[in-house]
Design an enzyme around this catalytic site. Structure first.
Site, PDB file in Angstrom:
ATOM      1  N   TYR A  12       0.837  -1.203   0.000  1.00 51.95           N
ATOM      2  CA  TYR A  12       0.000   0.000   0.000  1.00 51.95           C
ATOM      3  C   TYR A  12       0.875   1.258   0.000  1.00 51.95           C
ATOM      4  O   TYR A  12       0.652   2.186  -0.794  1.00 51.95           O
ATOM      5  CB  TYR A  12      -0.907  -0.022   1.218  1.00 51.95           C
ATOM      6  CG  TYR A  12      -1.833   1.176   1.345  1.00 51.95           C
ATOM      7  CD1 TYR A  12      -3.035   1.219   0.649  1.00 51.95           C
ATOM      8  CD2 TYR A  12      -1.501   2.256   2.168  1.00 51.95           C
ATOM      9  CE1 TYR A  12      -3.884   2.310   0.761  1.00 51.95           C
ATOM     10  CE2 TYR A  12      -2.343   3.348   2.285  1.00 51.95           C
ATOM     11  CZ  TYR A  12      -3.528   3.364   1.585  1.00 51.95           C
ATOM     12  OH  TYR A  12      -4.365   4.452   1.703  1.00 51.95           O
ATOM     13  N   LYS A  71       1.134   4.220  -2.903  1.00 50.89           N
ATOM     14  CA  LYS A  71       0.776   5.614  -2.639  1.00 50.89           C
ATOM     15  C   LYS A  71       1.966   6.550  -2.829  1.00 50.89           C
ATOM     16  O   LYS A  71       1.784   7.712  -3.232  1.00 50.89           O
ATOM     17  CB  LYS A  71       0.195   5.748  -1.236  1.00 50.89           C
ATOM     18  CG  LYS A  71      -1.123   4.988  -1.056  1.00 50.89           C
ATOM     19  CD  LYS A  71      -2.184   5.420  -2.066  1.00 50.89           C
ATOM     20  CE  LYS A  71      -3.520   4.746  -1.813  1.00 50.89           C
ATOM     21  NZ  LYS A  71      -4.568   5.200  -2.753  1.00 50.89           N
TER      22      LYS A  71
END
Length: 264
Positions: free
Chosen positions: A169, A173
């Protein structure tokens, strides 16, 4: 604060969570034409929009953001329906496995990047291509041909907490932050405003469902200087601000809205 927004909004992941509340915030600021995109039905979002703003027009599109042809078609459908595309919020994303690199399968890693990075890029690219074809929405020097807000995260600017080892994740990002900065520079002089929002912990249904005495998320909340999670509407208001002329001198910004988490 009122931003007096006019034009057409395109929101991915609009069926729930932050995407849903971004639609509500944009509607409160004056937007009346929406393309709402999600893999699941956005009926709750549509019902609430029409309840509070009877004059709203909605084009609902089922979309997998990792499908290039479907993404391009969704932008074409939006423009066919409304004539242009002014405000894009590339919000759809997934959390993925909470593991460190040594424990993550290649397929899991690729799945997270496929939605959170490639999916954002595909939408972002299709939106830019459309915005380059249209004129500014007004004659104001603070106006743009279009505005794009990409969904990043506070874990797109810092590493994840040791208790939340969201390696895939965070990688995805950080990539969104890089994409936003690179294209903000490339397209600012052509009249396209591109920024990102970097939320901290937000009280989405998924997060609230995991909150209980002694849970990891409950512990994480105590690390936030404000001692609470963000309300979804607070993130929606940040998106509305980034799309407004109030942020007209902001390009390539990564708006951190985390209750102070990343400054501790």
């Amino acid at each position: 604060m009122s931003f007096a927004l006019k034009g057409v909004a395109y929101i991915t992941g609009a069926g729930s969570g932050i995407g849903q509340h971004a639609a509500y915030s944009l509607a409160r600021q004056g937007v009346r034409q929406f393309a709402l995109l999600d893999r699941n039905p956005a009926k709750d979002t549509i019902r609430e929009l029409r309840k509070n703003h009877p004059d709203v027009q909605v084009k609902e599109i089922q979309l997998d953001v990792a499908d290039e042809a479907a993404v391009n078609d969704s932008v074409e459908q939006t423009v066919k329906e409304f004539g242009r595309l002014d405000y894009a919020f590339n919000n759809a994303g997934i959390g993925g496995t909470l593991d460190t690199t040594d424990k993550i399968d290649k397929d899991d890693f690729e799945r997270v990047l496929g939605v959170n990075t490639l999916g954002v890029w595909l939408c972002h690219r299709a939106q830019i291509r459309q915005m380059l074809k249209q004129e500014k929405i007004s004659e104001s020097f603070r106006s743009y041909r279009g505005s794009i807000v990409n969904m990043a995260s506070m874990y797109g600017v810092v590493g994840p907490s040791l208790s939340v080892p969201s390696t895939a994740y965070a990688t995805s990002k950080h990539a969104v932050v890089g994409l936003t900065r690179a294209d903000a520079i490339a397209f600012a002089h052509q009249g396209i405003k591109i920024n990102a929002i970097c939320p901290g912990y937000v009280a989405t249904p998924l997060v609230m469902g995991s909150m209980n005495q002694g849970s990891v998320m409950d512990d994480e909340r105590t690390k936030v200087p404000l001692r609470r999670l963000a309300a979804m509407e607070e993130m929606g208001d940040c998106v509305a601000f980034l799309h407004s002329e109030a942020s007209s001198y902001m390009i390539g910004a990564n708006m951190i809205a985390d209750g102070g988490f990343t400054i501790t």
